[in-house]
Design an enzyme around this catalytic site. Sequence first.
Site, PDB file in Angstrom:
ATOM      1  CG  HIS A   1      -2.137  -0.827   1.085  1.00  0.00           C
ATOM      2  ND1 HIS A   1      -2.140  -2.168   1.341  1.00  0.00           N
ATOM      3  CD2 HIS A   1      -3.404  -0.516   0.697  1.00  0.00           C
ATOM      4  CE1 HIS A   1      -3.354  -2.661   1.125  1.00  0.00           C
ATOM      5  NE2 HIS A   1      -4.132  -1.685   0.727  1.00  0.00           N
TER       6      HIS A   1
ATOM      7  CE  LYS B   1      -4.294  -0.397   4.695  1.00  0.00           C
ATOM      8  NZ  LYS B   1      -5.627   0.152   5.016  1.00  0.00           N
TER       9      LYS B   1
HETATM   10  N1  LIG Z   1     -13.105  -0.934   1.344  1.00  0.00           N
HETATM   11  C1  LIG Z   1     -12.356  -0.396   0.383  1.00  0.00           C
HETATM   12  O1  LIG Z   1     -12.483  -0.721  -0.811  1.00  0.00           O
HETATM   13  C2  LIG Z   1     -11.334   0.634   0.751  1.00  0.00           C
HETATM   14  C3  LIG Z   1     -11.153   0.952   2.062  1.00  0.00           C
HETATM   15  N2  LIG Z   1     -10.281   1.940   2.428  1.00  0.00           N
HETATM   16  C4  LIG Z   1     -10.267   2.282   3.826  1.00  0.00           C
HETATM   17  O2  LIG Z   1     -11.023   3.484   3.979  1.00  0.00           O
HETATM   18  C5  LIG Z   1     -10.524   4.260   5.064  1.00  0.00           C
HETATM   19  C6  LIG Z   1     -10.223   5.660   4.581  1.00  0.00           C
HETATM   20  O3  LIG Z   1      -9.128   5.624   3.693  1.00  0.00           O
HETATM   21  P1  LIG Z   1      -8.588   6.969   3.022  1.00  0.00           P
HETATM   22  O4  LIG Z   1      -9.679   7.676   2.321  1.00  0.00           O
HETATM   23  O5  LIG Z   1      -7.371   6.583   2.269  1.00  0.00           O
HETATM   24  O6  LIG Z   1      -8.166   7.797   4.328  1.00  0.00           O
HETATM   25  P2  LIG Z   1      -8.039   9.391   4.506  1.00  0.00           P
HETATM   26  O7  LIG Z   1      -7.202   9.592   5.724  1.00  0.00           O
HETATM   27  O8  LIG Z   1      -7.627  10.010   3.229  1.00  0.00           O
HETATM   28  O9  LIG Z   1      -9.554   9.852   4.787  1.00  0.00           O
HETATM   29  C7  LIG Z   1     -10.233   9.679   6.006  1.00  0.00           C
HETATM   30  C8  LIG Z   1     -11.085  10.924   6.210  1.00  0.00           C
HETATM   31  O10 LIG Z   1     -11.955  10.713   7.308  1.00  0.00           O
HETATM   32  C9  LIG Z   1     -11.895  11.874   8.132  1.00  0.00           C
HETATM   33  N3  LIG Z   1     -12.357  11.551   9.482  1.00  0.00           N
HETATM   34  C10 LIG Z   1     -11.615  11.223  10.576  1.00  0.00           C
HETATM   35  N4  LIG Z   1     -12.438  10.987  11.623  1.00  0.00           N
HETATM   36  C11 LIG Z   1     -13.712  11.195  11.192  1.00  0.00           C
HETATM   37  C12 LIG Z   1     -14.990  11.121  11.801  1.00  0.00           C
HETATM   38  N5  LIG Z   1     -15.127  10.799  13.109  1.00  0.00           N
HETATM   39  N6  LIG Z   1     -16.091  11.386  11.050  1.00  0.00           N
HETATM   40  C13 LIG Z   1     -15.967  11.731   9.760  1.00  0.00           C
HETATM   41  N7  LIG Z   1     -14.775  11.823   9.110  1.00  0.00           N
HETATM   42  C14 LIG Z   1     -13.667  11.554   9.831  1.00  0.00           C
HETATM   43  C15 LIG Z   1     -10.458  12.324   8.028  1.00  0.00           C
HETATM   44  O11 LIG Z   1     -10.308  13.659   8.470  1.00  0.00           O
HETATM   45  P3  LIG Z   1      -8.877  14.106   9.128  1.00  0.00           P
HETATM   46  O12 LIG Z   1      -7.845  13.823   8.082  1.00  0.00           O
HETATM   47  O13 LIG Z   1      -9.093  15.560   9.424  1.00  0.00           O
HETATM   48  O14 LIG Z   1      -8.701  13.249  10.350  1.00  0.00           O
HETATM   49  C16 LIG Z   1     -10.244  12.160   6.527  1.00  0.00           C
HETATM   50  O15 LIG Z   1     -10.742  13.277   5.807  1.00  0.00           O
HETATM   51  C17 LIG Z   1      -9.328   3.473   5.601  1.00  0.00           C
HETATM   52  O16 LIG Z   1      -9.746   2.662   6.682  1.00  0.00           O
HETATM   53  C18 LIG Z   1      -8.917   2.610   4.424  1.00  0.00           C
HETATM   54  O17 LIG Z   1      -8.245   1.442   4.821  1.00  0.00           O
HETATM   55  C19 LIG Z   1      -9.540   2.603   1.499  1.00  0.00           C
HETATM   56  C20 LIG Z   1      -9.646   2.290   0.171  1.00  0.00           C
HETATM   57  C21 LIG Z   1     -10.563   1.279  -0.313  1.00  0.00           C
HETATM   58  O1  LIG Z   2      -6.044   2.210   2.966  1.00  0.00           O
HETATM   59  C1  LIG Z   2      -6.207   1.867   1.775  1.00  0.00           C
HETATM   60  O2  LIG Z   2      -5.755   2.507   0.817  1.00  0.00           O
HETATM   61  C2  LIG Z   2      -6.972   0.656   1.516  1.00  0.00           C
HETATM   62  N1  LIG Z   2      -7.576   0.062   2.516  1.00  0.00           N
HETATM   63  C3  LIG Z   2      -8.361  -1.102   2.459  1.00  0.00           C
HETATM   64  C4  LIG Z   2      -7.687  -2.212   3.239  1.00  0.00           C
HETATM   65  O3  LIG Z   2      -7.078  -1.964   4.285  1.00  0.00           O
HETATM   66  O4  LIG Z   2      -7.795  -3.379   2.818  1.00  0.00           O
HETATM   67  C5  LIG Z   2      -8.724  -1.491   1.043  1.00  0.00           C
HETATM   68  C6  LIG Z   2      -7.632  -1.258   0.048  1.00  0.00           C
HETATM   69  O5  LIG Z   2      -6.627  -2.185   0.280  1.00  0.00           O
HETATM   70  C7  LIG Z   2      -7.117   0.160   0.136  1.00  0.00           C
END
Ligand SMILES: NC(=O)C1=CN([C@@H]2O[C@H](COP(=O)(O)OP(=O)(O)OC[C@H]3O[C@@H](n4cnc5c(N)ncnc54)[C@H](OP(=O)(O)O)[C@@H]3O)[C@@H](O)[C@H]2O)C=CC1
Ligand SMILES: O=C(O)C1=N[C@H](C(=O)O)C[C@H](O)C1
Length: 257
Positions: free
Chosen positions: A143, A147
């Site tokens: 990744h 992350k």
């Molecule tokens: N299931 C899937 O297909 C995928 C899952 N993911 C997962 O999704 C999650 C997010 O990833 P990613 O977008 O890269 O992370 P980011 O850090 O880019 O985004 C997370 C966002 O959530 C905000 N946030 C934090 N706390 C809260 C809250 N209590 N309520 C609302 N918003 C909040 C953060 O704000 P701030 O930065 O100000 O804290 C930030 O803007 C991770 O757990 C990742 O592993 C990612 C890609 C694909």
């Molecule tokens: O944090 C990410 O970027 C991603 N998170 C998810 C995970 O932890 O599996 C999904 C994907 O791998 C991207």
Amino acid sequence: MSTTLKVAVLGAAGRMGATVCRAVEGADDLELVARLDAGDPVDASTLAGADVAVDFTVPSATEANVHAVLDAGAHAVVGTTGWDDASRGRVTEHLGRVNSGRPDGQGLGVLIAPNFGLSAVLAMTFAAKAARYFESAEVIELHHPDKVDAPSGTARHTAAAVARARSEAGLTAMPDATESGVEARGADVDGVRVHAVRLRGLVAHEEILFGNVGEQLVIRQDSFDRVSFMPGVLLAVREVVSRPGLTVGLENVLDLS
Ligand SMILES: NC(=O)C1=CN([C@@H]2O[C@H](COP(=O)(O)OP(=O)(O)OC[C@H]3O[C@@H](n4cnc5c(N)ncnc54)[C@H](OP(=O)(O)O)[C@@H]3O)[C@@H](O)[C@H]2O)C=CC1
Ligand SMILES: O=C(O)C1=N[C@H](C(=O)O)C[C@H](O)C1
């Protein structure tokens, strides 16, 4: 008759949340009604009449967000990592309570998927099918270095499925003579070793390695861009409204389970 589903995005300013907002805005049958991020309360007022709330936030916030979404009377689609049996159990219990007061077929649904990418869902499915035929299996997830959690939710889900398939087939522990330096062998997820790589330039990638005497099978998937998750997220949004209760994994929606 077609209806427009109203969607709220939690974590809207994040990498995934911003991509989801664009995808929802680009879909004719969906309307983006709320963008919430850290510090915003999650309630009926801020969700602005959303039918479905999509959560891509942080592991420490996601469960509380889902309970708040259910209290506000909306369905939830969750991509955030950090879920375990206990937190999923609490959501199931909450769903049971809210749905007991609703007419049949109109219950709320929560769909949690560790990965919404088709290549990843297929890789996990193929890995579970292959697992019973090999003496050894290990998972490598790779990744971007921003992350916050390791191993990835996808790798945990994959390793658990491989372990389950091995156990159902009567396979016991894998061969491994390591005596020293066990810390270099990766995390142990249900007896399957999982290795996490963090590298600038990567997005989200996974390899599942299987070995027998004289042969190897490698299943690999690559998400090069976060748009790869969007068809799965939008499918989940459209599906969750007619799936009361908790669904874990997009494979169930794709009829792959
Ligand atoms: N299931 C899937 O297909 C995928 C899952 N993911 C997962 O999704 C999650 C997010 O990833 P990613 O977008 O890269 O992370 P980011 O850090 O880019 O985004 C997370 C966002 O959530 C905000 N946030 C934090 N706390 C809260 C809250 N209590 N309520 C609302 N918003 C909040 C953060 O704000 P701030 O930065 O100000 O804290 C930030 O803007 C991770 O757990 C990742 O592993 C990612 C890609 C694909
Ligand atoms: O944090 C990410 O970027 C991603 N998170 C998810 C995970 O932890 O599996 C999904 C994907 O791998 C991207």
